[in-house]
Enzyme design. Sequence first.
Site, PDB file in Angstrom:
ATOM      1  N   TYR A  38      15.275  10.951   9.118  1.00  0.00           N
ATOM      2  CA  TYR A  38      15.021  11.304  10.509  1.00  0.00           C
ATOM      3  C   TYR A  38      15.514  10.183  11.412  1.00  0.00           C
ATOM      4  CZ  TYR A  38      11.242   7.953  10.176  1.00  0.00           C
ATOM      5  OH  TYR A  38      10.534   6.809   9.984  1.00  0.00           O
ATOM      6  N   SER A  64       5.916   3.898  16.331  1.00  0.00           N
ATOM      7  CA  SER A  64       6.059   4.231  14.926  1.00  0.00           C
ATOM      8  C   SER A  64       5.807   5.713  14.698  1.00  0.00           C
ATOM      9  CB  SER A  64       5.072   3.398  14.105  1.00  0.00           C
ATOM     10  OG  SER A  64       4.644   4.111  12.972  1.00  0.00           O
ATOM     11  N   LYS A  65       6.550   6.260  13.796  1.00  0.00           N
ATOM     12  CA  LYS A  65       6.418   7.682  13.514  1.00  0.00           C
ATOM     13  C   LYS A  65       5.045   8.010  12.926  1.00  0.00           C
ATOM     14  CE  LYS A  65       8.100   9.488   9.828  1.00  0.00           C
ATOM     15  NZ  LYS A  65       8.752  10.257   8.756  1.00  0.00           N
ATOM     16  N   ARG A  66       4.497   7.018  12.237  1.00  0.00           N
ATOM     17  CA  ARG A  66       3.264   7.272  11.496  1.00  0.00           C
ATOM     18  C   ARG A  66       2.017   7.385  12.363  1.00  0.00           C
ATOM     19  NH1 ARG A  66       6.193   6.128   7.131  1.00  0.00           N
ATOM     20  NH2 ARG A  66       7.288   4.264   7.755  1.00  0.00           N
ATOM     21  N   GLU A  99       6.187  14.900   9.920  1.00  0.00           N
ATOM     22  CA  GLU A  99       7.367  14.249   9.338  1.00  0.00           C
ATOM     23  C   GLU A  99       8.655  14.657  10.034  1.00  0.00           C
ATOM     24  OE1 GLU A  99       7.515  11.914   6.701  1.00  0.00           O
ATOM     25  OE2 GLU A  99       5.456  11.888   7.470  1.00  0.00           O
TER      26      GLU A  99
END
Length: 524
Positions: free
Chosen positions: A15, A254-256, A288
């Site tokens: 991604y 952050s993606k998380r 995700e």
Amino acid sequence: MPQVRTRFAPSPTGYLHIGGVRTALFCWLFAKANGGQFILRIDDTDEARNIEAALAPILHGFRWLGIDWDEGPEVGGPHAPYFQSQRKDRYRECVAQLLDCGAAYRDYARPEEIQAEREAAQKEKRPFLYSRQWMAESLQDAAAWEADGREGVVRMKMPREGKCEFTDLVRGDVAFDWAKEQDTVIQRADGSFIYHLASVVDDHDFEISHVIRAEEHLSNTPRQIFIAQSLGFDLPQYAHLPYVAEPGSKSKLSKRKLDKYLKNGDFAKVMQHGEAIARRIHVPITPETFNPVIVDFYEQVGYLPQAIVNYLMLLGWSLDDKTEFFNREQMLESFTLERVTKAPASFDAKKLWAFQDHYMGEFPLKQKIPPMIGYLQKARLISDPPPCDVGPTLTRIVEAAGDRIKVMGDVLDYADTFYQPDDAFDYDEQAFAKRVEKQGAADLLAEFRERLAAIDDWNVQTLEAALQRFIEEKQIKIGEIIHSIRVATTGKGVGIGLYDCLDILGKESTLARIDRSLAKAASA
RNA sequence: GCCCCCUUCGUCUAGUGGCCUAGGACAUCGGAUUCUCAGUCCGAAGACAGGGGUUCGACUCCCCUAGGGGGUACCA
């Protein structure tokens, strides 16, 4: 200035992160603004399995945004391959050279032994510096330790005096004490190579003139400089960009941490709006793959790439106190590293939205239609291939919707009812109860239906005239009738202007829909 | 612990000693316009992290403190 060459080095993660794009954008901008080249290099040092699949969305994202690369995956170039995983022989060669000239050494310390030294130093509140106790001075040392079951790594033998000074194009002059720099590992016991070594070698081999990267690498620069100098390389110019921070905070985006960002109202709104569209076009919604930290989100929902690029350009950079909008040429004309901000900038999805609003407004109507047809198809409102008459009607709808449509996917909200059968379009029950089932509303509606039935020349003007005459005769305000007509004919409480709406629907459909609604109201 | 970087409205930013009673944009809140919604127009509120210096004068220069971030990895 020598040939300007910049690079961005994504890891194949599957991604494209919005912060990463911002960094890449600045690299690209700087290269292009200075007549140089932009190189894409793939940082796949750890044994990544499915590189191709994990890389595809990233390359796609860059292309969508118009960030094109002169050398790199898929396009090749004079320094191919551009994958670190395929350059191990070259790294091996460099490590050998470093060992030969004494800039690096084989070290046989066990991780616990290093750790013990580190902790001892911390306890005494002094900076840690490895004792080099297990540094192999000779082949005999190495052989003996290996016989002992120890494993060797290769470390740089960092200078222990003086300063490492360099000029950063964003930060200005920076200085580090060499004696504070650790003997950094460049090759692991298993023979694989550490990022710093690979990165320095690649930057040199690819003739990168300007290393533009996120500021987390600023502290890493001295060791990279030492590696480069020991290899006899000329140093590139460095520029460390502030990172993109999360909404409402200065922590790195952050993606998380999606859950955390969703507590931010603006961010949540953008997410919800995107989700609503994704559901209708059957795009899976997983953290995700589908969230506003990932570029793909915006493409799926139907943002314009120029809006994203313009917004991102202004995250940590500005031309002056006024200019907000830049087209490609203006971007390239005005971008300089000197005007990059030093402090991190938080990502504001709502401001990006405002840029989208702006660019959507100036996007030509004709060009909106093809992508919007795609959304109607994905939402299964029309067939694929589309019926040949879809263009003109959709154009009318979109024109009437005007700036209500903020992203391509919004077309579904305004157009869907026109593509549903008269006897099966959906109702917003709340709006229906409020406007049609309200006291007296149905009677008025029924009466006005007869006026409509009498119109022969059905168009916006005659419709408006009919309604005006009706409210004058009935001595009512337009608000007392117009909403019930809208809900009765479209099922929705909000939508395009009513006259446009009825005209697009046509007389037959309008009457049929009103009849259906009256029946529904009567049975309630 | 040690080293490095950063700090102007909620957010993105302008500001390089007097032009700043700090400007713009997004968001927010009013008001006007409109058939809903969107928009448009007008208006309001809102910041120099704190403390010391230097200077006739400090958002701008220096020092300290605080806060944030990064590095200190056989992560990148």
